[in-house]
Scaffold this motif. Structure first.
Motif, PDB file in Angstrom:
ATOM      1  N   MET A   1      42.434  48.563  49.659  1.00 45.51           N
ATOM      2  CA  MET A   1      43.350  47.906  50.547  1.00 45.51           C
ATOM      3  C   MET A   1      42.585  46.949  51.455  1.00 45.51           C
ATOM      4  N   GLN A   2      43.000  45.709  51.483  1.00 46.74           N
ATOM      5  CA  GLN A   2      42.324  44.702  52.287  1.00 46.74           C
ATOM      6  C   GLN A   2      43.037  44.562  53.626  1.00 46.74           C
ATOM      7  N   VAL A   3      42.266  44.551  54.685  1.00 46.37           N
ATOM      8  CA  VAL A   3      42.822  44.449  56.031  1.00 46.37           C
ATOM      9  C   VAL A   3      42.774  42.987  56.462  1.00 46.37           C
ATOM     10  N   THR A   4      43.865  42.484  57.016  1.00 46.56           N
ATOM     11  CA  THR A   4      43.889  41.128  57.547  1.00 46.56           C
ATOM     12  C   THR A   4      43.944  41.205  59.068  1.00 46.56           C
ATOM     13  N   TYR A   5      43.379  40.207  59.703  1.00 47.19           N
ATOM     14  CA  TYR A   5      43.324  40.163  61.158  1.00 47.19           C
ATOM     15  C   TYR A   5      44.061  38.931  61.655  1.00 47.19           C
ATOM     16  N   ASN A   6      44.625  39.042  62.835  1.00 51.71           N
ATOM     17  CA  ASN A   6      45.367  37.962  63.458  1.00 51.71           C
ATOM     18  C   ASN A   6      44.390  36.857  63.867  1.00 51.71           C
ATOM     19  N   SER A   7      44.560  35.664  63.307  1.00 55.15           N
ATOM     20  CA  SER A   7      43.644  34.559  63.554  1.00 55.15           C
ATOM     21  C   SER A   7      43.679  34.091  65.010  1.00 55.15           C
ATOM     22  N   ASP A   8      44.862  34.043  65.597  1.00 48.97           N
ATOM     23  CA  ASP A   8      44.962  33.613  66.996  1.00 48.97           C
ATOM     24  C   ASP A   8      44.294  34.609  67.938  1.00 48.97           C
ATOM     25  N   LYS A   9      44.486  35.883  67.677  1.00 47.62           N
ATOM     26  CA  LYS A   9      43.843  36.915  68.491  1.00 47.62           C
ATOM     27  C   LYS A   9      42.324  36.843  68.322  1.00 47.62           C
ATOM     28  N   ARG A  10      41.876  36.602  67.106  1.00 49.56           N
ATOM     29  CA  ARG A  10      40.447  36.479  66.828  1.00 49.56           C
ATOM     30  C   ARG A  10      39.857  35.299  67.597  1.00 49.56           C
ATOM     31  N   LYS A  11      40.557  34.153  67.593  1.00 46.27           N
ATOM     32  CA  LYS A  11      40.088  32.969  68.328  1.00 46.27           C
ATOM     33  C   LYS A  11      40.000  33.266  69.819  1.00 46.27           C
ATOM     34  N   LEU A  12      41.048  33.906  70.353  1.00 47.55           N
ATOM     35  CA  LEU A  12      41.092  34.182  71.785  1.00 47.55           C
ATOM     36  C   LEU A  12      39.976  35.132  72.208  1.00 47.55           C
ATOM     37  N   LEU A  13      39.831  36.241  71.512  1.00 45.71           N
ATOM     38  CA  LEU A  13      38.824  37.231  71.906  1.00 45.71           C
ATOM     39  C   LEU A  13      37.407  36.703  71.715  1.00 45.71           C
ATOM     40  N   SER A  14      37.163  35.997  70.607  1.00 44.42           N
ATOM     41  CA  SER A  14      35.835  35.432  70.386  1.00 44.42           C
ATOM     42  C   SER A  14      35.510  34.383  71.447  1.00 44.42           C
ATOM     43  N   SER A  15      36.496  33.573  71.799  1.00 46.84           N
ATOM     44  CA  SER A  15      36.281  32.544  72.818  1.00 46.84           C
ATOM     45  C   SER A  15      36.049  33.172  74.191  1.00 46.84           C
ATOM     46  N   LEU A  16      36.757  34.243  74.492  1.00 40.75           N
ATOM     47  CA  LEU A  16      36.528  34.936  75.765  1.00 40.75           C
ATOM     48  C   LEU A  16      35.109  35.489  75.837  1.00 40.75           C
TER      49      LEU A  16
END
Length: 124
Positions: A1-16
């Motif tokens: 099973m492949q897990v997908t992650y929310n791209s917008d959340k990823r951008k926000l948290l990485s940028s923070l």
């Protein structure tokens, strides 16, 4: 099973994580990537948080290593030493802010790839 992650959340948290370095004069700025690293289950966000923590340590290390001798020299020479080394200090800030802006742009343009700062030592 492949897990997908929310791209917008990823951008926000990485940028923070990377943007917290702009508040590096306050020691709590390192708390942002630490908390995000502990709370997130996204591997890219965790990698960006660890890289940000390492960058914090590098900025503080080099600022201490360069700043203390310049401060002592400036105190001994009644401020003249500080003026002579102003280009070194300005270069340090430009490098610090430039690398952070590069990391932020990378997080927005390539959110699926963790950012790696060049020329830093990594403790984590």
């Amino acid at each position: 099973m492949q897990v997908t992650y929310n791209s917008d959340k990823r951008k926000l948290l990485s940028s923070l994580c990377h943007g917290a370095i702009f508040f590096s004069t306050a020691l709590f700025s390192i708390g942002v990537p630490i908390v995000i690293n502990l709370m997130s289950d996204d591997p890219v966000v965790k990698s960006n948080a660890k890289e940000s923590i390492n960058f914090h340590f590098n900025v503080w290390f080099w600022a201490t290593l360069i700043g203390i001798p310049i401060g002592i020299l400036s105190w001994i020479t009644f401020g003249i030493g500080g003026l002579l080394f102003f280009p070194v200090i300005a270069f340090g800030f430009a490098l610090h802010w430039g690398l952070t802006i590069w990391a932020l742009l990378h997080c927005f343009s390539q959110p699926d790839v963790p950012f790696r700062y060049p020329f830093i030592f990594r403790l984590f």
